[in-house]
Design a protein around this motif. Sequence first.
Motif, PDB file in Angstrom:
ATOM      1  N   PHE A   1       0.495   3.220  -6.666  1.00  0.00           N
ATOM      2  CA  PHE A   1      -0.170   3.393  -5.380  1.00  0.00           C
ATOM      3  C   PHE A   1       0.507   2.701  -4.200  1.00  0.00           C
TER       4      PHE A   1
ATOM      5  N   MET B   1      -4.659  10.160  -1.493  1.00  0.00           N
ATOM      6  CA  MET B   1      -5.773  10.045  -2.431  1.00  0.00           C
ATOM      7  C   MET B   1      -7.028  10.579  -1.761  1.00  0.00           C
TER       8      MET B   1
ATOM      9  N   ILE C   1      -9.666   6.956 -11.981  1.00  0.00           N
ATOM     10  CA  ILE C   1      -8.207   6.824 -11.976  1.00  0.00           C
ATOM     11  C   ILE C   1      -7.687   6.606 -13.389  1.00  0.00           C
TER      12      ILE C   1
ATOM     13  N   THR D   1      -1.137  17.720  -7.629  1.00  0.00           N
ATOM     14  CA  THR D   1      -2.424  17.039  -7.510  1.00  0.00           C
ATOM     15  C   THR D   1      -3.101  16.947  -8.865  1.00  0.00           C
TER      16      THR D   1
ATOM     17  N   VAL E   1       2.021   7.976  -5.948  1.00  0.00           N
ATOM     18  CA  VAL E   1       0.876   8.550  -5.242  1.00  0.00           C
ATOM     19  C   VAL E   1       1.093   8.412  -3.735  1.00  0.00           C
TER      20      VAL E   1
ATOM     21  N   VAL F   1     -11.948  11.762  -8.067  1.00  0.00           N
ATOM     22  CA  VAL F   1     -10.763  11.251  -7.392  1.00  0.00           C
ATOM     23  C   VAL F   1      -9.639  12.276  -7.504  1.00  0.00           C
ATOM     24  N   THR F   2      -8.986  12.544  -6.387  1.00  0.00           N
ATOM     25  CA  THR F   2      -7.826  13.434  -6.339  1.00  0.00           C
ATOM     26  C   THR F   2      -6.608  12.630  -5.934  1.00  0.00           C
ATOM     27  N   LEU F   3      -5.546  12.754  -6.701  1.00  0.00           N
ATOM     28  CA  LEU F   3      -4.286  12.081  -6.371  1.00  0.00           C
ATOM     29  C   LEU F   3      -3.225  13.129  -6.047  1.00  0.00           C
TER      30      LEU F   3
ATOM     31  N   LEU G   1      -5.766   8.275   2.840  1.00  0.00           N
ATOM     32  CA  LEU G   1      -6.952   8.346   1.995  1.00  0.00           C
ATOM     33  C   LEU G   1      -7.946   9.276   2.682  1.00  0.00           C
TER      34      LEU G   1
ATOM     35  N   ILE H   1       1.100   4.979  -0.909  1.00  0.00           N
ATOM     36  CA  ILE H   1       0.056   5.858  -0.407  1.00  0.00           C
ATOM     37  C   ILE H   1       0.062   5.844   1.120  1.00  0.00           C
TER      38      ILE H   1
END
Length: 394
Positions: free
Chosen positions: A89, A29, A76, A64, A26, A40-42, A95, A92
């Motif tokens: 994560f 986020m 998640i 995504t 990821v 939640v979008t990853l 955010l 990352i």
Amino acid sequence: MFLFILFALFISGCEGKRELNELAIVVAMGIDKVENGYEVTLQVVNPSAVSSKQGNGGQSSVVTYHATGKSVFEAIREMTTVTPRKPYFSHIQILVLGKELAKNGISESLDFFSRDHELRSDFYVIVSDETSAREILSIFTPLEKIPASKLYNSLEVSDKAWAPTTHIHIHDLIKEISEKGKNAVLTNVRIVGEADLGKERINIEKIEPPANLKYTGLALFKQDKLVGTLTENESKGYNYIKNNVQNTLGIIACPKGGNLSIEITKAKTKMKGKVKNGVPSINLKINIKQNVSEVNCSIDLSKKKTYDYINKKTEARIKKIVEEALDTIQKDYQADVLGFGEAIYRADYKEWKKIKNEWGEIFPYVKVNVSVDVETIGSGTKINSTLYEHDKKE
């Protein structure tokens, strides 16, 4: 950067190689407020597309995924029903907090980040302006294969060279909204252009992309809720007050028409609090060093009085920018994002104890004395603009 990450994971032995095949890395986020909780979008790296030397065969460099839940953690975990790999994560970079989430309060959604052991705390937090976080993370970005890298790098570059933006790491944000009397400031990001086309590969296939992600000033929070945004100039003013300006530029009108551009190469702000007869005040002293970077007027840069003129004009311009920011922050939003309370605390702790419980009501009326001192230290290798003079004669 991500090629290095992938390489490091591959060379860490057979176990690391197996783990890479099992993990979804990821890089960004997003969190949005929805009716029953959070969406939640990853943004996940597609390793084969990023590392391929022979082109990616039409594959996107990222994918995504989206899921909803009553908590961020639940969303998640719900995402594992659609992702072929477990989200990882540790890499990352960004955010994105949705605007509606920010208006309703961000504390609960950030609790996950203060507890999850896989997460590092050195990624930046931004706020989506006008659209959802999901929309922001759905845009293809030119030059950078990884959209998260574009957001990360643009924030760092604009912070160093432009001044209306600021960056904050997740651990600093959590600390600021957790401590009584502190308020946070985040940078706004929005989609400029045709958002629908920005989600298609055509966005990276044209010389002029139909859509871009652009940082658009600062978002102000009171406690953990978004209360308003600053314009570009007000955002610059905020950063002057907070001693955050590293490099920026400005335009000054010349005495006989036309203008010249100056580059701020050094800015230093000293903030001092004071309490006299129970009345708090703040003194801001801003010292500026600048260069003349472009001349589009008839002006003699060989004379001292010219530099005196340029210095005075810059001083007035910066003072105006700072005072406009102060007026908006104190009167319109009434949120001490400037650290005035801390300045009073450092200056006179006994007096601060008397007023700290009423600081929210006092802050909008605190008098701020602003002084700006500018020194122009360079004008380049050419003293005057012969090109401009030639154009005038023509």
